[in-house]
Design a protein around this motif. Sequence first.
Motif, PDB file in Angstrom:
ATOM      1  N   GLN A  17      -1.439   2.000  -7.890  1.00  0.00           N
ATOM      2  CA  GLN A  17      -2.120   1.269  -6.828  1.00  0.00           C
ATOM      3  C   GLN A  17      -2.705  -0.084  -7.224  1.00  0.00           C
ATOM      4  O   GLN A  17      -3.570  -0.623  -6.537  1.00  0.00           O
ATOM      5  CB  GLN A  17      -3.235   2.151  -6.225  1.00  0.00           C
ATOM      6  CG  GLN A  17      -2.698   3.440  -5.610  1.00  0.00           C
ATOM      7  CD  GLN A  17      -3.635   4.044  -4.592  1.00  0.00           C
ATOM      8  OE1 GLN A  17      -4.054   3.368  -3.663  1.00  0.00           O
ATOM      9  NE2 GLN A  17      -3.980   5.305  -4.773  1.00  0.00           N
ATOM     10  N   GLU A  70       0.818  -1.211   0.000  1.00  0.00           N
ATOM     11  CA  GLU A  70       0.000   0.000   0.000  1.00  0.00           C
ATOM     12  C   GLU A  70       0.855   1.265   0.000  1.00  0.00           C
ATOM     13  O   GLU A  70       0.319   2.354   0.113  1.00  0.00           O
ATOM     14  CB  GLU A  70      -0.929   0.009   1.222  1.00  0.00           C
ATOM     15  CG  GLU A  70      -2.026  -1.056   1.179  1.00  0.00           C
ATOM     16  CD  GLU A  70      -3.079  -0.801   0.122  1.00  0.00           C
ATOM     17  OE1 GLU A  70      -3.077   0.289  -0.474  1.00  0.00           O
ATOM     18  OE2 GLU A  70      -3.912  -1.695  -0.110  1.00  0.00           O
ATOM     19  N   SER A  82      -2.552  -2.723  -4.522  1.00  0.00           N
ATOM     20  CA  SER A  82      -3.605  -2.676  -3.512  1.00  0.00           C
ATOM     21  C   SER A  82      -4.764  -3.571  -3.923  1.00  0.00           C
ATOM     22  O   SER A  82      -5.282  -4.366  -3.134  1.00  0.00           O
ATOM     23  CB  SER A  82      -4.082  -1.229  -3.331  1.00  0.00           C
ATOM     24  OG  SER A  82      -5.182  -1.168  -2.449  1.00  0.00           O
ATOM     25  N   ARG A  83      -5.162  -3.456  -5.168  1.00  0.00           N
ATOM     26  CA  ARG A  83      -6.273  -4.278  -5.662  1.00  0.00           C
ATOM     27  C   ARG A  83      -5.918  -5.761  -5.616  1.00  0.00           C
ATOM     28  O   ARG A  83      -6.761  -6.603  -5.301  1.00  0.00           O
ATOM     29  CB  ARG A  83      -6.660  -3.851  -7.077  1.00  0.00           C
ATOM     30  CG  ARG A  83      -7.234  -2.447  -7.161  1.00  0.00           C
ATOM     31  CD  ARG A  83      -7.688  -2.114  -8.563  1.00  0.00           C
ATOM     32  NE  ARG A  83      -8.886  -2.867  -8.918  1.00  0.00           N
ATOM     33  CZ  ARG A  83     -10.135  -2.426  -8.783  1.00  0.00           C
ATOM     34  NH1 ARG A  83     -10.356  -1.228  -8.283  1.00  0.00           N
ATOM     35  NH2 ARG A  83     -11.146  -3.180  -9.162  1.00  0.00           N
ATOM     36  N   TYR A 132      -6.325  -6.943  -2.036  1.00  0.00           N
ATOM     37  CA  TYR A 132      -7.728  -7.156  -1.669  1.00  0.00           C
ATOM     38  C   TYR A 132      -8.265  -8.424  -2.324  1.00  0.00           C
ATOM     39  O   TYR A 132      -9.037  -9.180  -1.727  1.00  0.00           O
ATOM     40  CB  TYR A 132      -8.598  -5.953  -2.073  1.00  0.00           C
ATOM     41  CG  TYR A 132      -8.539  -4.786  -1.098  1.00  0.00           C
ATOM     42  CD1 TYR A 132      -7.853  -3.617  -1.417  1.00  0.00           C
ATOM     43  CD2 TYR A 132      -9.178  -4.859   0.140  1.00  0.00           C
ATOM     44  CE1 TYR A 132      -7.796  -2.553  -0.531  1.00  0.00           C
ATOM     45  CE2 TYR A 132      -9.126  -3.795   1.031  1.00  0.00           C
ATOM     46  CZ  TYR A 132      -8.435  -2.642   0.682  1.00  0.00           C
ATOM     47  OH  TYR A 132      -8.379  -1.584   1.570  1.00  0.00           O
TER      48      TYR A 132
END
Lengths: 296, 870
Positions: free
Chosen positions: B245, B236, B248-249, B252
């Motif tokens: 980013q 992150e 980040s995905r 998740y």
Amino acid sequence: MGKVMIIDITKCNGCHNCQIACKDEHVGNDWSPIASPQPLTGQFWNRVVDRVRGQVPKVKVAYEHTMCQHCDEAPCIKACTEKAIYKRPDGIVIIDPTLCKGSHNCIEACPYPGVIFFNEDLKIAQKCTFCAHLLDQGWTETRCAEVCPTGAFTFGEEDDPEIKELMVRAEVLHPEFGTKPRVYYIGLPKTFVAGCVYDPEADEVVQGARVTITRTDGAEVATAAEATGAEVATATQVTATTDEFGDFLVDGLEFGTYRVLIEKEGFTQIEVEPFRLEKDLNLGDLPMQQTKGGVS
Amino acid sequence: MGGTEDKGSGAKTVVRGLCFIGIPADSNSVQVECDNGKIVRIRPLHYDWKYPDLKPWKMEARGSTFSPCMESLIPPFTLGYKNRVYSPNRVLYPLKRVDWDPSGAPGSTGPGGRNTQNRGKSKYKRISWDEALDIVTSEINRVKESYGMEAILSQSDGHGESATIHASHGCHRRLLRMLGGYTLQTRNTDSWEGWYWGAKHVWGCESLGQMVPVSNCIWDIAKNTDAVLFWGCDPETTPWGFDGQLASRVSYWFTDIGLKSIYVCPDLNYGAAVHADKWVPVLPNTDAALYLAVAHVWMTEGLYDKEYVDTHAVGFEKFQAYVLGEEDGIPKDPKWAAPLCGVPSYTIRALARYWGTHTVSIAIGNGGPGIRGPYATEPARLQILLLAMQGVGKPGVHQFKMLEWGLYNKKSNIPLPPSKYIPMTIAASRGWAYTDTPPQFIPKDLIHDAILKAPIEWYGTTLSRDSVDQQFIRYTYPREGGTEIHMVWTDSPSWITCWNDTNSYIRAYQDPQVEFILAQHPWMENDCQLADLVLPSLTVLETEDIGVESLSGQFSCVFYEDQAVGPRGESKSDYEIVCALAERFGLLEEYTGGRSVKDWIEFGYENSGAAKEITFEELKEKKYYVIPQDEEKEWKERKAGLLDFYEDPEAHPLSTPSGKVEFYSERLAEHFPDDTERPPMPRWIPEGESHKESRDGERGKSYPLLVISNHPRWRVHSQHDDMTWLREIHTCKVKGPDGYYYEPLWMHPSDAEPRGIADGDVVKIYNERGAVLAGAWVTERIRPGAIYIDHGARWDPIVAGELDRGGAINTITPHNVTSKNAAGMVCSGFLAQVELAPLDELRRAYPEAFARPYKADAGLRLERVLEGGE
């Protein structure tokens, strides 16, 4: 019909893009009569608020967002003596910068803290406009929704099926204010109780211990506890099982008084005396003693 | 050339990359909307804006599909970049240090002298471009005549804005070569130290020592892995500046499809904060003990892949003897490791058992002990050995990196489905070129020693692209027949707040031997305060260029990058500055290759890879072109990671001497038989000749806290410290009672309370090398015994070389390199003490330092260094 904003906190990584995009749009840019420029610093029409939860090593961070809620029964509209605040047909609440005389009435009337700001240079009140000036140019979403990398922000029509589906899982902030906000939140953090169970004699963690958290102040255990994977055993009890690291973490609880019981065959149970839960709590590393027969 | 404030009005949208890696490869692509000569807004690029039929790749695993987004996933630095373009700290015209006189003899002080002893303290005054160019040309001529061209040190590496023609680094190298040569500062492999100097000796994986290929690793992990250990990884934060980013995905998604995320780090880093299913707070730089104890559990409980170790590795018996205590009588079991690394023994055992009975991969991210810690080679090598004990290369078992996807334009460095080809603009780059290494060079982390203690010697070029055999070659400075340096030319400099023991560096640059320091940079920050002449360069939004997106992991693109806004003040691009100097030397035609900027742009397009798919006119009209994705059939067939090696180590050997994983390196034993700091087999080395940074050692009595200093959250190294909208974020700066925005120092309540430190207090972090002020954040996000402060905060000296107010922690990081024969740098995992800062006392003792013009929004301002305060 009308615009709504849905913020899914479980998807927010805390990047602050939303907070920065709003600055990028409104600092140094004049969108009158929708919005005058924001000052360089000090206003946060979309503000990210870190919430650090727990104690080492049971710690998480939740990122909450404050912004104008574009209420359907907005107290600010009623409070404005200049009739400078109005609600558009699409539900967006605007403080007209050309009419505002800086009376502060709206700021005092708004029950949501820190969402209306006073511009000391222009002597007007300012707040989130759901980027109405962009929507009027054909944009389909706000700046903050556009820059969110994880899809935590969803902006659109409340009649849209995808939006409706999200709204079912969402809640509003402070429903008790009765202002009928148009901003919805998914995953607002509640409170957790956590710990680690270990066997000091064998020098290993205890996996598969049953942890029972009982609310003792007469209120019910919140149903949000269900959403976190713990089992709601009775109206006042939640149970969980320690994992391969001896850990347990039960989230979704509300402030209240609780006691905790930890049991596993071959061990003396651990009883944690009733305590007042007022913030996320790590009960720590809890030693479990083997009973005389030992552990198989 | 020459600045005009306005390029004319009229609304326009510029499409370009805006990442901060500083090479001709880019990402964080944006649509910059301009009107009336100024930037109105910066938005993510919508890839399908001009290409509505764009088809993204799809990765399926466990019933879920992962795809790139149709817009770029820019980080806050890119989004808020107006703060940098319009920063009050921009250098808008050439500046000369008031007490530096180029007519003064070397070593001269007083009026008319060079006064090198005042560097870091002096004020500056504005001069004209003519005068500035005069000074530079005459100084180069003087140095050439007195010492030879080799006396000029080029510091032209590191990060910064990515650009092709108007490159932020190294434009001057070509000119210096034409004039007869120079000495190069070679960029030690910062952020990769342990892999480069250590892991390469274990499993090859040239040229960085991190697992390669990583093709299809993320897909393979999604399908086959139970848990990812994020070890030295903050997905992150660290990917933000270079890749955006997407990481980040991915993080998740891993959670969505049921993978466990386990974070091993002293701080609850920003990835752990939202993704960790388990946080193992280890003491900084003690991970080697943790790894050894995990290996001990595996060996004693039979939880490792014995067959793989037999067929894919050599030297295991020696490692086993060491771990079990047969070699030194000390079994490296969890009870041994616990007091050393701060993780309870039962948790170590649980980690070992989980890891040994599940399919586990490791995510690294330019963080943790495998990089900038003392003896980083040890935990880095141990990580690979443990992966090998679990059959690395088999489905679901990988080491992969959460950033720098597409580095070196290699598909093998991309763990996601790539584009059909990787577009490049290197052919048109006017900045540094990899092949351009002159005979004399100095590794970046040895610059202070080079100046203060020459002659010096070390092993290896330290260049990231060089293979492991380089590490056995000894070099000296000066080289045989070479000359010491007397002049420095630096562009986008960033030594003070990012490197090792930078207080020594400051002293080195105050040495009279360094007669002239020339800097070119858009902002007055950090090392510019040591320069004698600062030339104002532009930001990329003020230039026209050709560029690509190739690092995001989502799509690859080629951009025609129109100039967004006019140059501020009298700024010129780094390339234009060197062109102006080339002209003075009568070398303009040769330097530019006879091409104008527009010619170079078209040349870049022609050689980008995309020329057969789109005409130049169409590219300019559409502003960008998206490279088609690899055919699904093609990328799906690529073997994931080291699967070939796993399946047949004889047919697909590693690039080690044995072709296998080397628990014990015969080659290291042969070349460095007496090296106890990087022995043939990795070990637990708490202290040694090069480093005494253990809490349990003698120094630990005076300096009992371990500093962890990460890649910063709200900066890209030293970039972006003045971004107003980021500085308003509470984890970015702590507002002191004096109104100054201090760099945050994270402390656990159990360390803060006994020191009388409360949230928001201004504190002093110190050891023998100096002291740094910071703002305390008392938090549960850092473990007891460790304190956290990012590197890169702007240097604001109270006493240059001794005491800094800005929070530039690198002024007090360890001096010595990773270990005797491994010239990496050390700037995390070192000892310090913290106490309340005596602000009133300091203000009385140093009134000038505390009275400099300051406004909290952007922090330090240009006026503070200007004579008369402007």
